[in-house]
Design an enzyme around this catalytic site. Sequence first.
Site, PDB file in Angstrom:
ATOM      1  N   LEU A 179       0.909  -1.273  -0.008  1.00 43.03           N
ATOM      2  CA  LEU A 179      -0.151   0.082  -0.016  1.00 43.03           C
ATOM      3  C   LEU A 179       0.714   1.229  -0.040  1.00 43.03           C
ATOM      4  CD1 LEU A 179      -2.863  -0.812   2.608  1.00 43.03           C
ATOM      5  CD2 LEU A 179      -3.026  -0.837   0.165  1.00 43.03           C
ATOM      6  N   ASP A 180       0.399   2.045  -0.718  1.00 48.38           N
ATOM      7  CA  ASP A 180       1.255   3.513  -0.648  1.00 48.38           C
ATOM      8  C   ASP A 180       1.532   3.984   0.873  1.00 48.38           C
ATOM      9  OD1 ASP A 180       1.332   3.464  -3.461  1.00 48.38           O
ATOM     10  OD2 ASP A 180      -0.316   5.069  -3.530  1.00 48.38           O
ATOM     11  N   GLN A 181       2.570   4.646   0.899  1.00 46.45           N
ATOM     12  CA  GLN A 181       2.871   5.137   2.492  1.00 46.45           C
ATOM     13  C   GLN A 181       1.627   6.000   2.901  1.00 46.45           C
ATOM     14  OE1 GLN A 181       6.408   7.500   2.625  1.00 46.45           O
ATOM     15  NE2 GLN A 181       6.149   7.616   5.142  1.00 46.45           N
TER      16      GLN A 181
ATOM     17  N   THR B   8      -1.460   5.765   2.075  1.00 43.75           N
ATOM     18  CA  THR B   8      -2.791   5.112   2.258  1.00 43.75           C
ATOM     19  C   THR B   8      -2.800   4.206   3.333  1.00 43.75           C
ATOM     20  OG1 THR B   8      -2.989   4.997  -0.380  1.00 43.75           O
ATOM     21  CG2 THR B   8      -4.189   3.310   0.884  1.00 43.75           C
TER      22      THR B   8
END
Length: 568
Positions: free
Chosen positions: A413-415, A417
Amino acid sequence: MVFLHPLSDFLESDTASARRQLAYPTTANSTPTYYYEGRCPQSGEILRLPRTPFVEAIARGLMKYLATDERYSREGKMYGVLLVELPSGEQRILKAFSGLLNGSSIVEGWVPCIPGREQVALDEASVLVELETIKQKLIFLKQLPERQQYEILSREFELRLQEMSARHQNSKQQRHEKRLKFCETLTGESLTVALEQLDEESRQNGIEKRRFKRLRDEALRSLKQLIETTDRQIRELKQLRKELSRKLQAQMHASYSVVNFLGQSSSLQQLIPKGSMPTGTGDCCAPKLLHCAATHGLKPLAMAEFWWGISSNNQDKFPGEFYGACAERCQQFMGFLLSGLPLENVETTDVSLHYQQEKKLPIIYEDEWLIAVNKPAGLLSVPGRYRDRQDSILSRLRHLLPDGEELMAVHRLDQDTSGILLLARDGQTYRQLSQQFQQRQVHKVYEAVLAGSLTTESGVIELPLWGNPENRPHQQVDWQYGKPSVTHFQVVAKEGNYTRVEFIPLTGRTHQLRVHAADKSGLGIPILGDRLYGCHVEASRLHLHARELCFQHPQHGKALYLEAKTPF
């Protein structure tokens, strides 16, 4: 020293709170918001210099000053302030800029550059002229009109191909219905002839499609060859640029000499003999400020760095925002720079203390094969390349769990998100779960808030996404180089001027949902808090959450449904 400033230059003294800060500067708002840190080469201890709300207030005072002069907004760069104590006990401020300020390394009132630049000034000037020439050639080659012609033609052919495919699909369905009808109503030779006619129609559709593709390839061939030639020239120019920069930087790193608070002096080349030093190492604010303080007998108390001017090229830094030490440059010798400071000025810590301060992670599912965590926004899924990006879900669990060293993150997951992150406890489970993700057998639901009003209630977004290596981590829609990406969306609610939506991604491209939301070919509205993709509304975080995950358990084969409540 003309570069030492009183606190009153940066803090307004006409308010009661400011007067308290000026009267008691070391105690006012002293809780650190960040630490500059590095390992002492002699003792091995980790030395830490804080960034506090008080020094941030000083930095904001500098921002107000920068805002009054347009010269500071022409180019984007880092600025920094260092709160220091004089031998008399008085406190003063040092301020610095990274690199050059409007082409100059020495500007009155600002900390000077680290000694050594003047020794290579002539070589630097010559190389900078060559680099500027290369830059202009690159701009010309990248803006070649034929690139736009190729993209327009490619889109036109793609649309025509989609229309043809839709027509052929419709014909295929009609042929299927006719086959069923003929088989019911015809027999013998009549049936054979009728079916052969349908087969011939199918063959003709295939021939038409192949001819069209040959026509497309022929029409695009000359443009494609020209673009490939210019791309090769671009690569060669970039390689030349890299070699020129590397040669100049090697000269600078051998000449640059920094001093720490033990009175030790060392060149950058000595400090990082085997490391790779990017362009600009030694020109950052933090080394300039700390070197200046060390050479003038000043005690650092707190430091803050921020970005000012236009946003950075890769859109990862924004005006007025505070940032820590750059990992690839000054962080590599921060321990040397901080060495020798009195213990009351610099906090020391053992590596194990970092983990003692960590908060427990919200585990939403766990068995002997896998773990699912509700990742908070702002925390990495897995460790990054550099020391200051090691804190992550994976690294925390590896420390906290007895079998933590065996853990592997199945996806990312993106940082920024939040939401469900899945980790495997053994290699076989990892491979089986990874296969489900690769084969698109995992059902994922995200929830987001868009920074605007969406008029379409639901639909499908299909766009080719490409990560331009010149503009990382930014992803973009690119019909030539992009990989297919598909997202279903459904409006959940209208909340004032915002729209709450559900996203169901069928593919898993980097930043897929963020680009599908923000790009004009998608929804045309960025996710709230997504500054990277054009959201200018103030928000506490990126409003994107991985809410649901459904997959087949790799051991017992049953469907496992996980949900993490949306926190916004």
